[in-house]
Scaffold this motif. Sequence first.
Motif, PDB file in Angstrom:
ATOM      1  N   UNK A  66      50.879  24.871  86.090  1.00 36.17           N
ATOM      2  CA  UNK A  66      49.037  24.702  85.767  1.00 36.17           C
ATOM      3  C   UNK A  66      48.929  25.235  84.524  1.00 36.17           C
ATOM      4  N   UNK A  67      47.224  24.183  84.328  1.00 38.22           N
ATOM      5  CA  UNK A  67      47.013  24.385  82.690  1.00 38.22           C
ATOM      6  C   UNK A  67      45.414  24.345  82.944  1.00 38.22           C
ATOM      7  N   UNK A  68      44.396  25.423  82.442  1.00 39.45           N
ATOM      8  CA  UNK A  68      42.839  25.201  82.457  1.00 39.45           C
ATOM      9  C   UNK A  68      42.252  25.344  81.500  1.00 39.45           C
ATOM     10  N   UNK A  69      40.902  25.644  80.927  1.00 34.94           N
ATOM     11  CA  UNK A  69      40.647  25.074  79.827  1.00 34.94           C
ATOM     12  C   UNK A  69      39.250  26.484  80.630  1.00 34.94           C
ATOM     13  N   UNK A  70      38.859  26.132  81.245  1.00 33.97           N
ATOM     14  CA  UNK A  70      37.324  27.231  81.388  1.00 33.97           C
ATOM     15  C   UNK A  70      37.983  28.392  83.095  1.00 33.97           C
ATOM     16  N   UNK A  71      37.482  29.339  83.200  1.00 37.09           N
ATOM     17  CA  UNK A  71      36.295  29.914  81.507  1.00 37.09           C
ATOM     18  C   UNK A  71      37.333  30.752  80.220  1.00 37.09           C
ATOM     19  N   UNK A  72      38.582  30.633  80.179  1.00 36.98           N
ATOM     20  CA  UNK A  72      39.341  30.846  79.390  1.00 36.98           C
ATOM     21  C   UNK A  72      40.522  29.589  79.093  1.00 36.98           C
ATOM     22  N   UNK A  73      41.462  29.448  78.764  1.00 36.26           N
ATOM     23  CA  UNK A  73      42.829  28.778  77.966  1.00 36.26           C
ATOM     24  C   UNK A  73      43.808  29.842  78.160  1.00 36.26           C
ATOM     25  N   UNK A  74      44.299  29.076  79.650  1.00 37.14           N
ATOM     26  CA  UNK A  74      45.566  29.335  80.528  1.00 37.14           C
ATOM     27  C   UNK A  74      46.787  28.648  80.990  1.00 37.14           C
ATOM     28  N   UNK A  75      47.845  29.340  80.786  1.00 36.11           N
ATOM     29  CA  UNK A  75      48.750  28.300  81.703  1.00 36.11           C
ATOM     30  C   UNK A  75      49.780  29.498  82.845  1.00 36.11           C
ATOM     31  N   UNK A  84      49.176  33.289  81.914  1.00 34.37           N
ATOM     32  CA  UNK A  84      49.269  32.916  80.874  1.00 34.37           C
ATOM     33  C   UNK A  84      47.924  32.970  79.738  1.00 34.37           C
ATOM     34  N   UNK A  85      47.375  33.939  79.252  1.00 40.36           N
ATOM     35  CA  UNK A  85      45.612  34.028  78.938  1.00 40.36           C
ATOM     36  C   UNK A  85      46.581  33.799  77.924  1.00 40.36           C
ATOM     37  N   UNK A 124      48.976  35.723  72.497  1.00 39.33           N
ATOM     38  CA  UNK A 124      48.556  35.894  74.257  1.00 39.33           C
ATOM     39  C   UNK A 124      48.078  36.305  74.314  1.00 39.33           C
ATOM     40  N   UNK A 125      46.813  36.567  75.071  1.00 38.01           N
ATOM     41  CA  UNK A 125      45.340  37.492  75.728  1.00 38.01           C
ATOM     42  C   UNK A 125      45.368  38.663  76.849  1.00 38.01           C
ATOM     43  N   UNK A 126      46.878  37.509  77.876  1.00 38.07           N
ATOM     44  CA  UNK A 126      47.337  38.101  78.975  1.00 38.07           C
ATOM     45  C   UNK A 126      47.650  38.295  79.517  1.00 38.07           C
ATOM     46  N   UNK A 127      48.827  38.282  80.174  1.00 40.94           N
ATOM     47  CA  UNK A 127      49.771  38.188  81.003  1.00 40.94           C
ATOM     48  C   UNK A 127      50.404  38.795  81.923  1.00 40.94           C
ATOM     49  N   UNK A 128      50.634  37.820  83.292  1.00 48.99           N
ATOM     50  CA  UNK A 128      50.496  38.635  84.387  1.00 48.99           C
ATOM     51  C   UNK A 128      51.763  37.977  86.098  1.00 48.99           C
ATOM     52  N   UNK A 129      52.636  38.566  85.764  1.00 54.70           N
ATOM     53  CA  UNK A 129      54.221  38.137  86.180  1.00 54.70           C
ATOM     54  C   UNK A 129      53.522  39.097  87.603  1.00 54.70           C
ATOM     55  N   UNK A 130      54.535  37.809  88.453  1.00 50.13           N
ATOM     56  CA  UNK A 130      54.491  38.386  90.554  1.00 50.13           C
ATOM     57  C   UNK A 130      56.093  37.929  90.457  1.00 50.13           C
ATOM     58  N   UNK A 131      56.481  38.695  91.361  1.00 49.06           N
ATOM     59  CA  UNK A 131      57.728  38.758  91.811  1.00 49.06           C
ATOM     60  C   UNK A 131      58.776  38.928  90.704  1.00 49.06           C
ATOM     61  N   UNK A 132      58.818  39.274  90.185  1.00 43.52           N
ATOM     62  CA  UNK A 132      60.289  39.879  88.709  1.00 43.52           C
ATOM     63  C   UNK A 132      61.502  40.419  89.292  1.00 43.52           C
ATOM     64  N   UNK A 133      62.352  39.520  89.040  1.00 39.90           N
ATOM     65  CA  UNK A 133      63.879  40.321  89.557  1.00 39.90           C
ATOM     66  C   UNK A 133      64.363  40.363  88.504  1.00 39.90           C
TER      67      UNK A 133
END
Length: 111
Positions: free
Chosen positions: A55-64, A88-89, A102-111
């Motif tokens: 996924x790619x988002x441009x609003x409210x901030x650039x993120x993947x 990733x923000x 990278x402004x923000x990094x969020x990981x879910x389900x890390x192994x």
Amino acid sequence: MKRTSALIIVAPMALAIIALLVLPLLVDKDKIVDLAAAMLREQTGATLVIGGDIGLRLFPGVGVSLEDVSLTMPEERQPAMRVRSLQLGLQLLPLLSREVAIERLELTGLE
């Protein structure tokens, strides 16, 4: 005169909003991920595999956002890291100069 000045203000804002909505549809997400994986392999030797949605988002901030991500280090048979989802923000201004901050990094389900 009020109508003209209102159009001068509203028209660029409307174009910017439309661009923010349409641009993610026009960007080839797979090509961006392929480039990122190639750069990662070149710089670290690690192999990045994305088995889920991108996924790619441009609003409210650039993120993947990436789903089902694994990273395998050189000469290892099993992934060194597996993540169910990764968000990733990114900062916009460095992207304009071809740098990634990278402004923000969020990981879910890390192994």
